[in-house]
Each structure stands twice: as structure tokens, then as C-alpha cells.
Design a protein around this motif. Structure first.
Motif, PDB file in Angstrom:
ATOM      1  N   HIS A  86       0.807  -1.215   0.000  1.00  0.00           N
ATOM      2  CA  HIS A  86       0.000   0.000   0.000  1.00  0.00           C
ATOM      3  C   HIS A  86       0.843   1.270   0.000  1.00  0.00           C
ATOM      4  CE1 HIS A  86      -2.808  -3.040   1.730  1.00  0.00           C
ATOM      5  NE2 HIS A  86      -3.543  -2.529   0.767  1.00  0.00           N
ATOM      6  N   ASP A  87       2.148   1.131   0.091  1.00  0.00           N
ATOM      7  CA  ASP A  87       3.096   2.247   0.068  1.00  0.00           C
ATOM      8  C   ASP A  87       2.757   3.306   1.127  1.00  0.00           C
ATOM      9  OD1 ASP A  87       5.405   3.420  -0.867  1.00  0.00           O
ATOM     10  OD2 ASP A  87       4.321   4.719  -2.271  1.00  0.00           O
ATOM     11  N   ILE A  88       2.572   2.820   2.370  1.00  0.00           N
ATOM     12  CA  ILE A  88       2.308   3.722   3.487  1.00  0.00           C
ATOM     13  C   ILE A  88       3.242   3.375   4.636  1.00  0.00           C
ATOM     14  CG2 ILE A  88      -0.116   4.149   2.921  1.00  0.00           C
ATOM     15  CD1 ILE A  88      -0.861   2.104   5.071  1.00  0.00           C
ATOM     16  N   GLU A  89       3.462   4.361   5.493  1.00  0.00           N
ATOM     17  CA  GLU A  89       4.279   4.125   6.679  1.00  0.00           C
ATOM     18  C   GLU A  89       3.409   3.481   7.760  1.00  0.00           C
ATOM     19  OE1 GLU A  89       7.353   6.435   9.627  1.00  0.00           O
ATOM     20  OE2 GLU A  89       6.793   7.313   7.710  1.00  0.00           O
ATOM     21  N   ILE A  90       3.970   2.529   8.468  1.00  0.00           N
ATOM     22  CA  ILE A  90       3.248   1.789   9.498  1.00  0.00           C
ATOM     23  C   ILE A  90       3.566   2.406  10.851  1.00  0.00           C
ATOM     24  CG2 ILE A  90       2.965  -0.457  10.592  1.00  0.00           C
ATOM     25  CD1 ILE A  90       3.797  -1.707   7.922  1.00  0.00           C
ATOM     26  N   GLU A  91       2.539   2.762  11.596  1.00  0.00           N
ATOM     27  CA  GLU A  91       2.736   3.388  12.899  1.00  0.00           C
ATOM     28  C   GLU A  91       3.310   2.411  13.917  1.00  0.00           C
ATOM     29  OE1 GLU A  91      -0.616   5.517  14.427  1.00  0.00           O
ATOM     30  OE2 GLU A  91      -1.140   6.246  12.431  1.00  0.00           O
ATOM     31  N   ASP A  92       2.713   1.229  14.017  1.00  0.00           N
ATOM     32  CA  ASP A  92       3.175   0.217  14.956  1.00  0.00           C
ATOM     33  C   ASP A  92       3.599  -1.027  14.175  1.00  0.00           C
ATOM     34  OD1 ASP A  92       3.763  -1.379  17.090  1.00  0.00           O
ATOM     35  OD2 ASP A  92       1.734  -1.415  17.921  1.00  0.00           O
ATOM     36  N   PRO A  93       4.893  -1.230  13.957  1.00  0.00           N
ATOM     37  CA  PRO A  93       5.339  -2.367  13.145  1.00  0.00           C
ATOM     38  C   PRO A  93       5.050  -3.722  13.781  1.00  0.00           C
ATOM     39  CG  PRO A  93       7.225  -1.149  13.977  1.00  0.00           C
ATOM     40  CD  PRO A  93       6.008  -0.389  14.358  1.00  0.00           C
ATOM     41  N   TYR A  94       4.801  -3.765  15.079  1.00  0.00           N
ATOM     42  CA  TYR A  94       4.458  -5.035  15.728  1.00  0.00           C
ATOM     43  C   TYR A  94       3.083  -5.513  15.264  1.00  0.00           C
ATOM     44  CZ  TYR A  94       8.383  -4.296  18.879  1.00  0.00           C
ATOM     45  OH  TYR A  94       9.651  -4.113  19.381  1.00  0.00           O
ATOM     46  N   ILE A  95       2.189  -4.592  14.954  1.00  0.00           N
ATOM     47  CA  ILE A  95       0.841  -4.932  14.509  1.00  0.00           C
ATOM     48  C   ILE A  95       0.789  -5.050  12.989  1.00  0.00           C
ATOM     49  CG2 ILE A  95      -1.547  -4.126  14.425  1.00  0.00           C
ATOM     50  CD1 ILE A  95      -1.022  -2.813  17.142  1.00  0.00           C
ATOM     51  N   GLY A  96       1.397  -4.115  12.288  1.00  0.00           N
ATOM     52  CA  GLY A  96       1.432  -4.165  10.832  1.00  0.00           C
ATOM     53  C   GLY A  96       0.507  -3.151  10.191  1.00  0.00           C
ATOM     54  N   CYS A  97       0.325  -3.309   8.909  1.00  0.00           N
ATOM     55  CA  CYS A  97      -0.471  -2.391   8.099  1.00  0.00           C
ATOM     56  C   CYS A  97      -1.959  -2.607   8.377  1.00  0.00           C
ATOM     57  CB  CYS A  97      -0.157  -2.615   6.618  1.00  0.00           C
ATOM     58  SG  CYS A  97      -1.142  -1.620   5.500  1.00  0.00           S
TER      59      CYS A  97
END
Length: 116
Positions: free
Chosen positions: A85-96
Motif C-alpha cells: 500500500h506504500d504507506i508508513e506503518i505506525e506500529d510495526p508489531y501490529i502491521g499495516c
């Protein structure tokens, strides 16, 4: 491969075969202008935990070594993006969030059928 801190990480590489002495982090080594990586940086690195919690094939990580408070100490700062989706992920532990919403069968966890 197991890091010096004892965690599994796909970006860590070591080679001690036949007298070689090579240890490197292939995630931090990719960034140009980054501080030199040391094996002790693996102790506080969040990347193994992120990889354990999130197995998304679209997860892309970038890591950088930042100085600590007043220049004392070091820590690893991680930035995560979703390649799909070409977006930045806020919490990488949870994901997109968009990838999670697209998964069939997970919608039952997000609806409140019992609430009437």
C-alpha cells in the motif's frame, strides 16, 4: 540466524569458518551515512521482536543507529513501511491496517454481532 543477544533475526549474519571473523547487520549496513554497527547493538534492537510479531510479506524495515541522551549510549530506531500500500506503518508489531482489513475471515473479530 541467532544474534549475539540470543534472538533470531534474518538480517544478522556471522561467519567464523576457517579463521574468518565477520559479524554484520544487513539491515543497518544498507543505510548510507549510518553509524558503524557493533554486535552489542543487538541487545536493544527491536527488529527481532517485530519480525516475530509480524510475518507480513509486505513489511519493509529500515533501521538506523541513533545517539542516546546527551550523546551517551546508542539505540536502534526502526521505520516500517508497507510495500503493498506504500504507506508508513505506525506500529510495526501490529502491521499495516489496510492489509489486516483485506484478510478474509478476520472481519468477525472487528464486528459486534452481540451488540443490539
Amino acid at each position: 540466524m541467532r544474534t549475539p543477544a540470543g534472538k533470531e533475526c534474518k538480517f544478522y549474519y556471522e561467519d567464523f569458518h576457517r579463521g574468518r571473523n565477520r559479524q554484520e547487520c544487513r539491515l543497518i549496513g544498507r543505510a548510507t551515512g549510518n553509524k558503524a554497527w557493533h554486535p552489542r547493538d543487538c541487545e536493544s534492537c527491536p527488529v527481532p521482536g517485530i519480525l516475530y510479531a509480524n510475518a507480513s510479506p509486505h513489511l519493509e524495515l529500515e533501521a538506523e543507529i541513533k545517539p542516546g541522551f546527551l550523546g551517551f549510549g546508542r539505540h536502534v530506531e526502526v521505520r516500517a513501511t508497507c510495500a503493498k500500500h506504500d504507506i508508513e506503518i505506525e506500529d510495526p508489531y501490529i502491521g499495516c491496517a489496510q492489509c489486516t482489513a483485506e484478510r478474509p475471515g478476520l472481519s468477525i473479530f472487528f464486528t459486534n454481532e452481540g451488540d443490539e
